[in-house]
Design an enzyme around this catalytic site. Structure first.
Site, PDB file in Angstrom:
ATOM      1  N   LYS A  41       0.842  -1.205   0.000  1.00 50.74           N
ATOM      2  CA  LYS A  41       0.000   0.000   0.000  1.00 50.74           C
ATOM      3  C   LYS A  41       0.877   1.255   0.000  1.00 50.74           C
ATOM      4  O   LYS A  41       0.636   2.188  -0.768  1.00 50.74           O
ATOM      5  CB  LYS A  41      -0.919  -0.026   1.227  1.00 50.74           C
ATOM      6  CG  LYS A  41      -1.931   1.087   1.210  1.00 50.74           C
ATOM      7  CD  LYS A  41      -2.912   0.966   2.361  1.00 50.74           C
ATOM      8  CE  LYS A  41      -3.939  -0.090   2.077  1.00 50.74           C
ATOM      9  NZ  LYS A  41      -4.523  -0.696   3.258  1.00 50.74           N
ATOM     10  N   ARG A 111      -2.668   3.336   8.751  1.00 50.54           N
ATOM     11  CA  ARG A 111      -3.025   2.048   8.132  1.00 50.54           C
ATOM     12  C   ARG A 111      -1.819   1.125   8.045  1.00 50.54           C
ATOM     13  O   ARG A 111      -0.706   1.573   7.811  1.00 50.54           O
ATOM     14  CB  ARG A 111      -3.514   2.255   6.692  1.00 50.54           C
ATOM     15  CG  ARG A 111      -4.797   3.025   6.567  1.00 50.54           C
ATOM     16  CD  ARG A 111      -5.044   3.371   5.097  1.00 50.54           C
ATOM     17  NE  ARG A 111      -6.116   4.320   4.967  1.00 50.54           N
ATOM     18  CZ  ARG A 111      -7.398   3.985   4.768  1.00 50.54           C
ATOM     19  NH1 ARG A 111      -7.745   2.725   4.673  1.00 50.54           N
ATOM     20  NH2 ARG A 111      -8.310   4.911   4.663  1.00 50.54           N
ATOM     21  N   GLY A 120      -7.631  -7.612   5.600  1.00 54.86           N
ATOM     22  CA  GLY A 120      -8.323  -7.656   6.888  1.00 54.86           C
ATOM     23  C   GLY A 120      -7.522  -8.249   8.022  1.00 54.86           C
ATOM     24  O   GLY A 120      -8.034  -8.448   9.122  1.00 54.86           O
ATOM     25  N   MET A 122      -4.603  -7.084   9.416  1.00 51.87           N
ATOM     26  CA  MET A 122      -3.980  -6.153  10.359  1.00 51.87           C
ATOM     27  C   MET A 122      -4.879  -4.929  10.510  1.00 51.87           C
ATOM     28  O   MET A 122      -5.937  -4.852   9.913  1.00 51.87           O
ATOM     29  CB  MET A 122      -2.595  -5.801   9.877  1.00 51.87           C
ATOM     30  CG  MET A 122      -1.667  -7.010   9.976  1.00 51.87           C
ATOM     31  SD  MET A 122      -0.085  -6.681   9.279  1.00 51.87           S
ATOM     32  CE  MET A 122      -0.459  -6.307   7.621  1.00 51.87           C
ATOM     33  N   ARG A 357      -5.009  -0.934  -7.401  1.00 51.73           N
ATOM     34  CA  ARG A 357      -4.316  -2.229  -7.515  1.00 51.73           C
ATOM     35  C   ARG A 357      -4.785  -2.901  -8.801  1.00 51.73           C
ATOM     36  O   ARG A 357      -5.796  -2.474  -9.376  1.00 51.73           O
ATOM     37  CB  ARG A 357      -4.612  -3.128  -6.307  1.00 51.73           C
ATOM     38  CG  ARG A 357      -6.081  -3.378  -6.125  1.00 51.73           C
ATOM     39  CD  ARG A 357      -6.385  -4.125  -4.859  1.00 51.73           C
ATOM     40  NE  ARG A 357      -7.821  -4.021  -4.608  1.00 51.73           N
ATOM     41  CZ  ARG A 357      -8.378  -4.194  -3.450  1.00 51.73           C
ATOM     42  NH1 ARG A 357      -7.659  -4.469  -2.398  1.00 51.73           N
ATOM     43  NH2 ARG A 357      -9.676  -4.104  -3.310  1.00 51.73           N
ATOM     44  N   HIS A 472      -9.292 -44.091 -15.783  1.00 46.29           N
ATOM     45  CA  HIS A 472      -9.804 -44.313 -17.139  1.00 46.29           C
ATOM     46  C   HIS A 472     -10.897 -43.313 -17.462  1.00 46.29           C
ATOM     47  O   HIS A 472     -10.884 -42.666 -18.522  1.00 46.29           O
ATOM     48  CB  HIS A 472     -10.332 -45.754 -17.237  1.00 46.29           C
ATOM     49  CG  HIS A 472     -10.995 -46.066 -18.536  1.00 46.29           C
ATOM     50  ND1 HIS A 472     -12.359 -45.965 -18.704  1.00 46.29           N
ATOM     51  CD2 HIS A 472     -10.485 -46.414 -19.740  1.00 46.29           C
ATOM     52  CE1 HIS A 472     -12.653 -46.274 -19.958  1.00 46.29           C
ATOM     53  NE2 HIS A 472     -11.535 -46.555 -20.607  1.00 46.29           N
ATOM     54  N   ARG A 578      -5.514 -43.317 -30.355  1.00 47.39           N
ATOM     55  CA  ARG A 578      -5.495 -44.629 -29.692  1.00 47.39           C
ATOM     56  C   ARG A 578      -6.471 -45.546 -30.430  1.00 47.39           C
ATOM     57  O   ARG A 578      -7.681 -45.359 -30.326  1.00 47.39           O
ATOM     58  CB  ARG A 578      -5.930 -44.498 -28.230  1.00 47.39           C
ATOM     59  CG  ARG A 578      -4.954 -43.749 -27.323  1.00 47.39           C
ATOM     60  CD  ARG A 578      -5.591 -43.577 -25.965  1.00 47.39           C
ATOM     61  NE  ARG A 578      -4.658 -43.221 -24.915  1.00 47.39           N
ATOM     62  CZ  ARG A 578      -4.578 -42.004 -24.367  1.00 47.39           C
ATOM     63  NH1 ARG A 578      -5.370 -41.032 -24.789  1.00 47.39           N
ATOM     64  NH2 ARG A 578      -3.726 -41.773 -23.383  1.00 47.39           N
ATOM     65  N   ARG A 634      -1.369 -44.976 -33.091  1.00 47.40           N
ATOM     66  CA  ARG A 634      -0.684 -45.976 -32.269  1.00 47.40           C
ATOM     67  C   ARG A 634      -1.311 -47.350 -32.501  1.00 47.40           C
ATOM     68  O   ARG A 634      -2.529 -47.498 -32.444  1.00 47.40           O
ATOM     69  CB  ARG A 634      -0.803 -45.588 -30.792  1.00 47.40           C
ATOM     70  CG  ARG A 634      -0.089 -46.566 -29.894  1.00 47.40           C
ATOM     71  CD  ARG A 634      -0.141 -46.152 -28.456  1.00 47.40           C
ATOM     72  NE  ARG A 634      -1.466 -46.348 -27.885  1.00 47.40           N
ATOM     73  CZ  ARG A 634      -1.790 -45.978 -26.647  1.00 47.40           C
ATOM     74  NH1 ARG A 634      -0.895 -45.366 -25.896  1.00 47.40           N
ATOM     75  NH2 ARG A 634      -2.991 -46.199 -26.178  1.00 47.40           N
ATOM     76  N   GLU A 804       7.801 -45.207 -23.083  1.00 44.72           N
ATOM     77  CA  GLU A 804       6.942 -45.216 -21.898  1.00 44.72           C
ATOM     78  C   GLU A 804       7.352 -46.284 -20.886  1.00 44.72           C
ATOM     79  O   GLU A 804       6.654 -46.515 -19.917  1.00 44.72           O
ATOM     80  CB  GLU A 804       5.472 -45.388 -22.299  1.00 44.72           C
ATOM     81  CG  GLU A 804       5.199 -46.584 -23.165  1.00 44.72           C
ATOM     82  CD  GLU A 804       3.772 -46.632 -23.714  1.00 44.72           C
ATOM     83  OE1 GLU A 804       2.869 -46.022 -23.129  1.00 44.72           O
ATOM     84  OE2 GLU A 804       3.589 -47.331 -24.726  1.00 44.72           O
ATOM     85  N   SER A 823       7.823 -40.607 -28.987  1.00 42.15           N
ATOM     86  CA  SER A 823       6.768 -39.873 -28.278  1.00 42.15           C
ATOM     87  C   SER A 823       6.716 -40.400 -26.843  1.00 42.15           C
ATOM     88  O   SER A 823       6.511 -41.603 -26.619  1.00 42.15           O
ATOM     89  CB  SER A 823       5.421 -40.087 -28.971  1.00 42.15           C
ATOM     90  OG  SER A 823       4.423 -39.404 -28.263  1.00 42.15           O
ATOM     91  N   GLY A 825       5.319 -41.440 -23.551  1.00 44.79           N
ATOM     92  CA  GLY A 825       4.052 -41.799 -22.912  1.00 44.79           C
ATOM     93  C   GLY A 825       4.263 -41.661 -21.417  1.00 44.79           C
ATOM     94  O   GLY A 825       4.585 -42.625 -20.722  1.00 44.79           O
ATOM     95  N   ASN A 827       2.291 -41.190 -19.022  1.00 47.47           N
ATOM     96  CA  ASN A 827       1.361 -41.839 -18.078  1.00 47.47           C
ATOM     97  C   ASN A 827       1.998 -43.139 -17.600  1.00 47.47           C
ATOM     98  O   ASN A 827       2.141 -43.387 -16.398  1.00 47.47           O
ATOM     99  CB  ASN A 827       0.019 -42.156 -18.747  1.00 47.47           C
ATOM    100  CG  ASN A 827      -0.673 -40.925 -19.296  1.00 47.47           C
ATOM    101  OD1 ASN A 827      -0.421 -39.826 -18.820  1.00 47.47           O
ATOM    102  ND2 ASN A 827      -1.534 -41.098 -20.278  1.00 47.47           N
ATOM    103  N   ASP A 828       2.398 -43.955 -18.579  1.00 46.99           N
ATOM    104  CA  ASP A 828       3.006 -45.229 -18.200  1.00 46.99           C
ATOM    105  C   ASP A 828       4.404 -45.032 -17.631  1.00 46.99           C
ATOM    106  O   ASP A 828       4.789 -45.722 -16.687  1.00 46.99           O
ATOM    107  CB  ASP A 828       3.067 -46.159 -19.420  1.00 46.99           C
ATOM    108  CG  ASP A 828       1.756 -46.906 -19.591  1.00 46.99           C
ATOM    109  OD1 ASP A 828       1.226 -47.396 -18.579  1.00 46.99           O
ATOM    110  OD2 ASP A 828       1.242 -46.973 -20.720  1.00 46.99           O
ATOM    111  N   CYS A 891       2.936 -37.482 -25.449  1.00 43.82           N
ATOM    112  CA  CYS A 891       1.491 -37.642 -25.643  1.00 43.82           C
ATOM    113  C   CYS A 891       0.810 -38.114 -24.354  1.00 43.82           C
ATOM    114  O   CYS A 891      -0.373 -38.392 -24.339  1.00 43.82           O
ATOM    115  CB  CYS A 891       1.184 -38.574 -26.797  1.00 43.82           C
ATOM    116  SG  CYS A 891       1.816 -40.241 -26.560  1.00 43.82           S
ATOM    117  N   TYR A 911       7.228 -31.203 -29.936  1.00 42.56           N
ATOM    118  CA  TYR A 911       5.799 -30.964 -29.769  1.00 42.56           C
ATOM    119  C   TYR A 911       5.259 -31.582 -28.482  1.00 42.56           C
ATOM    120  O   TYR A 911       5.890 -32.460 -27.888  1.00 42.56           O
ATOM    121  CB  TYR A 911       5.012 -31.520 -30.967  1.00 42.56           C
ATOM    122  CG  TYR A 911       4.988 -33.031 -31.055  1.00 42.56           C
ATOM    123  CD1 TYR A 911       3.995 -33.776 -30.419  1.00 42.56           C
ATOM    124  CD2 TYR A 911       5.973 -33.715 -31.768  1.00 42.56           C
ATOM    125  CE1 TYR A 911       3.984 -35.164 -30.487  1.00 42.56           C
ATOM    126  CE2 TYR A 911       5.967 -35.098 -31.843  1.00 42.56           C
ATOM    127  CZ  TYR A 911       4.969 -35.823 -31.199  1.00 42.56           C
ATOM    128  OH  TYR A 911       4.964 -37.181 -31.259  1.00 42.56           O
TER     129      TYR A 911
END
Ligand code: PEP
Ligand code: MG
Length: 939
Positions: A41, A111, A120, A122, A357, A472, A578, A634, A804, A823, A825, A827-828, A891, A911
């Site tokens: 402030k 202030r 709020g 202080m 602000r 899933h 997929r 794939r 993967e 690519s 993978g 997730n795996d 991917c 990519y």
């Protein structure tokens, strides 16, 4: 600009002797960027003053003074009060008033304000400088007794509470008593006489409570108030707040104190107070937005006692001031280069800016203002891109719930954004049946499996009682751009009874519910949704993002429809198609089942012959839709038993069929039970009621079920995730991969012959050794030759591998010899690196790990840089050592997550590929990653 305060020149600024530590800074000298020293402030008040805004005069006591006070036996550091008094003189000079003057007193606000906003937490004291004498000066000057006593009672209460520790209730009791006695309902109904009584009783109450008279000396008041604000830094509220929001001393250390000359919006009908936004925060439109109240104080606006007026009405009521307010708005924006949320007061026809602000806006307004501020020359494109957090964009791409006041029925995880309403159904067949009949349905399951896919297609949204954000249900729903709430554990699904219970409530099939995949809430009934809109401004902004980034953004999509949507979202290709999702569609599943239960090669080939044209048609449509962009297809990944019902289900169905055969209880009963049979019985369903051969057909169904059960039993695996799947399956059942490769290459050849510029890429899943890849490449080369011979054209394609499994990272140099692209993978790869199964981890222990800081982020959402990230780095380095220009992408789900995208950029990937609706988020994140390089370097 008119002001009642005199211009303060550089020369008149109080000089602190060089030998002394400087703790106090006038608004004319404080560094507007130094929030650590002056608090947010205070720094802001300095900056506003220095750019020529009409800010009431004042000064800041630094956070260093606060920390010295708190660590030094609650003694203000030497000279602080001297410096304060010198600066008070400066304020007196500017205002032409004197502090403590009985005829025309200067009043100030005191202030708090730390480097980080802690709303709020202080304390603040207003109207300081009032006592019995100065009060009369104020009344004389304003010729307004009521105003004078109102200011006085507010001051006694705030000072009494903040500086002297008198509880609020002491004051509230007196206030209510006087109101009651006067027969007044609201505060503004109190007369000067009433307020005088309140003030006098407040003074007595303070004396009573503290055993000391209320301080009359205004300098004593000032010193006590400064110490009280410093003390509030270590008050319980502030300490708890800092702990909760992890505000460490390097972020904010101590509070500053701002001492500002009071201005009053309640000095008559030529005074007002209000709040403004430099643009409409709801739409982003370039118009001033705000509210004001004539003859009122800021608190009145906040308390909602009177209804404020829209700021454009000020143009009629005070035209000149409205114009000044417009000028203020322009100055604020051109200086801060950001939409501002500001507070103003008009005192006797003079406009003051009290605070400003950055304005908080919704996503649509952020996008619109970004684009328009570039067009106005206020921002560069880079600044406009940086202004928006990529995740904010997500809000714009899905339908969301309109305003409502419904209590949620249950809560799960916000697994796929968007909101939808529909009738509950508890199995995928029923969802498909009702969906085809034009009903809106929500598929409610304990958890979903690949064989539920037709239910996903038919449903508006998915709700599960188990599973996490990468279950899933979540992954598939996100891929389809449908809302999903996962893991709503309070819901108990009973498929047989076609109902679900939530505590003592029951949801029956057909009951309407609404799910909000952005919050995870589930509601009973229909709550109307607001449609998403891919606005022109968003398109413009994302075009700038594409120009700025080097990382390309592709989409994960499995259908021609999904491909078309991905294009609309701005994907420059499909990074993962997929193929198993295509197998699960209801017109293919029976053929896939035939293929799986085939006893001979011939039987299997017959089934594959039927699948070939269907797959080819899918690929043709997707390739054509995306042309000339690449489509990475794939080959089959999941273990084939996933296409069969579970052994348990099959046994139950067989039991049911056998019972039906024994009782032979009639065609209608038989017909009604057919929902239990799987897709291969759909044809039976059509002929059954007409030919009367019920028992023969049941026998046929039993024998089919028995073969499926036998096969399901044979295919059973102890740990399917690590079992017979991906390339392992492709090499042991080569005819499946060969069929898929043929479908891809024939589709490509046909498109090429039609003059369509298609770019298929064949991708092999679960590869762990170069030998696997070599073998599949042999099939590809064989098939390519036969396709070339048949079509008279060589199909154009690339061949690559998913990375993967851990070993693939370690053998990346060898894999790169066989692959045109990699690519990731993730997730795996994350499951493999952690040895966590993602569903179990998210349901059972990741929340605990996060809470205990054992693992801060969910590695299935944000790439784990230290583990998975290092494996990726090795794979990139070794892969490109073999093949320097190797194209590499990602991917896994992480491809749509902004922090992970930044990491992919740093690794030098080409990519990222993510579900369609996350493509815009990823485009912005890719731009941030590139633009952030310069910022990171500068640090
Ligand atoms: C992955 O493992 O990251 C991947 C994209 O494959 P899936 O999620 O289909 O296993
Ligand atoms: Mg995988």
């Amino acid at each position: 600009m008119e002001t009642r305060f005199k211009e303060v020149t550089r020369q008149s600024i109080v000089e602190t002797p060089k030998t002394k530590q400087k703790y106090v800074f006038s608004f004319h000298e404080g560094d507007g960027k130094n929030k650590q020293l002056l608090g947010g402030k205070g720094a802001n008040l300095c900056e506003m003053t220095q750019i020529g805004l009409n800010v009431p005069p004042g000064f800041v006591i630094s956070t260093e003074a606060c920390m010295s006070y708190l660590s030094g036996n609650k003694q203000l550091p030497a000279d602080t009060m001297e410096q304060v008094l010198e600066h008070m003189k400066e304020v007196e000079a500017a205002t032409g008033k004197k502090f403590g003057d009985p005829t025309d007193p200067l009043l100030v606000s005191v202030r708090s304000g730390s480097a980080l906003s802690m709303p709020g937490m202080m304390d603040t004291i207003l109207n300081l400088g009032l006592n019995k004498e100065t009060l009369h000066g104020l009344i004389q000057q304003t010729r307004n007794e009521r105003f004078g006593y109102d200011a006085y009672r507010r001051f006694i209460q705030l000072f009494g509470k903040v500086a002297l520790g008198v509880p609020d209730e002491v004051f509230d009791k007196i206030f209510e008593e006087v109101k009651h006695k006067a027969g007044v309902k609201i505060d503004i109904g109190l007369s000067a006489e009433n307020l005088k009584e309140i003030s006098e009783r407040f003074l007595l109450a303070v004396k009573d409570y503290t055993q000391k008279p209320f301080p009359e000396n205004v300098y004593e008041q000032l010193e006590i108030a400064i110490k009280a604000v410093f003390n509030s830094w270590t008050g319980k509220r502030a300490v708890d707040y800092r702990r909760e929001f992890n505000i460490t001393p390097d972020l904010a250390n101590g509070t500053a104190v701002n001492i500002v000359a009071m201005v009053f919006g309640n000095m008559g009908n030529d005074s007002a107070t209000g709040v403004g936004f430099t643009r409409d925060p709801g739409t982003g439109e370039n118009v001033m937005f705000g509210e004001y109240l004539v003859n009122a104080q800021g608190e009145d606006v906040v308390a909602g006692i009177r209804t404020p007026k829209a700021v454009h009405l000020l143009a009629e009521e005070m035209p000149d001031l409205h114009k000044q307010l417009e000028d203020l708005r322009d100055k604020l924006e051109s200086h801060y280069k950001e939409v501002q949320d500001f507070e103003f007061t008009i005192e006797k026809g003079i406009l003051y800016c009290l605070q400003t602000r950055n304005g908080k806006m919704n996503a649509a307004a952020m996008v619109r203002t970004s684009v328009e501020m570039v067009q106005q020359g206020l921002l560069t494109k880079e600044e406009a891109l940086f202004r928006i957090k990529p995740s904010t964009i997500e809000q714009l791409l899905h339908p969301r719930l309109g305003a409502h006041d419904q209590e949620p029925l249950a809560q799960g995880l916000p697994a796929s954004p968007g909101a939808a309403s529909g009738q509950c159904v508890f199995d995928a067949d029923r969802a498909e049946f009702l969906g085809h009949a034009g009903q809106k349905v929500i598929l409610v399951r304990e958890e979903t499996k690949p064989e539920d896919i037709h239910g996903f297609f038919a449903a508006q949204g998915i709700l599960t009682s188990r599973g996490g954000k990468t279950s899933h249900a979540a992954v598939v729903a996100r891929g389809m751009g449908k809302p999903c709430v996962a893991g709503a554990e309070g819901i108990k699904v009973d498929v047989k009874l076609r109902q679900a219970t939530i505590g003592d409530k029951t949801l029956y099939e057909g009951d309407f519910i609404t799910i909000d995949g952005g919050t995870g809430y589930v509601y009973k009934g229909v709550i109307p949704t607001v449609e998403s809109e891919f606005s022109n401004e968003l398109k413009t902004l994302l075009t700038w993002a594409d120009e700025a980034s080097t990382l390309k953004v592709m989409a994960n999509a499995d259908t021609p429809d999904g491909a078309a949507k991905a294009l609309q979202f701005g994907a420059v290709g499909i990074g993962l198609c997929r193929t198993e999702r295509m197998f699960n569609a209801s017109d293919r599943l029976p053929i896939v089942v035939e293929m799986i239960i085939a006893n001979t090669d011939h039987e299997r080939e017959e089934a594959l012959k039927q699948l070939l044209p269907i797959q080819k048609q899918d690929f043709k449509e997707i390739l054509t839709t995306m042309a000339p962009h690449p489509v990475t297809i794939r080959l089959l990944d999941p273990p084939i038993h996933e296409f069969l019902p579970s052994e348990e289900e099959l046994k139950e169905e067989l039991q049911h069929l056998r019972h039906l055969k024994e009782t032979a209880s009639g065609v209608s009963n038989l017909f009604s039970s057919l929902h239990l049979l799987h897709a291969e019985n759909l044809e039976l369903k059509n002929v059954l009621p007409f030919n009367g051969k019920g028992v023969e057909l049941i026998e046929l169904a039993i024998s089919k079920k028995e073969s499926i059960l036998k096969k399901a039993h044979e295919l059973h695996e102890v740990n399917p995730m690590l079992g017979h799947r991906g390339v392992r399956l492709g090499l042991t059942y080569p005819e499946i991969y060969k069929m898929q490769i043929q479908a891809i290459l024939e589709a490509a050849a046909e498109c090429q012959k039609e003059g369509i510029d298609v770019h298929p890429e064949i991708m092999v899943p679960q590869v762990c050794t170069a030998e696997e890849l070599k073998q599949v490449k042999v099939y590809v080369d064989e098939v390519a030759k036969t396709v070339e011979a048949a079509y008279g054209i060589r199909p154009r394609f690339e061949f690559g591998t998913m990375i993967e499994v851990v070993r693939a990272c370690m053998e990346a140099d060898e894999l790169a010899k066989e692959a045109d692209f990699f690519s990731f993978g993730t997730n795996d790869l994350t499951q493999a690196a952690f040895s966590f199964s993602r569903e179990d981890a998210e349901n059972k222990f990741l929340p605990f790990y996060a809470e205990k800081n054992i693992l801060h982020d969910n590695p299935f959402e944000i790439i784990d840089r230290n583990g998975v990230g290092k494996l990726m780095k090795i794979a990139v380095e070794w892969g490109r050592k073999t093949k320097p220009g190797l194209k590499i992408g990602i991917c896994g789900e992480h491809g749509g997550q902004p922090d992970s995208i930044k990491f992919c950029h740093e690794l030098g990937l080409n990519y990222v590929s993510c579900s369609g609706p996350r493509v815009p988020v990823a485009r912005l994140a890719a731009a941030h990653a590139k633009l952030g390089e310069a910022v990171d370097k500068a640090l």
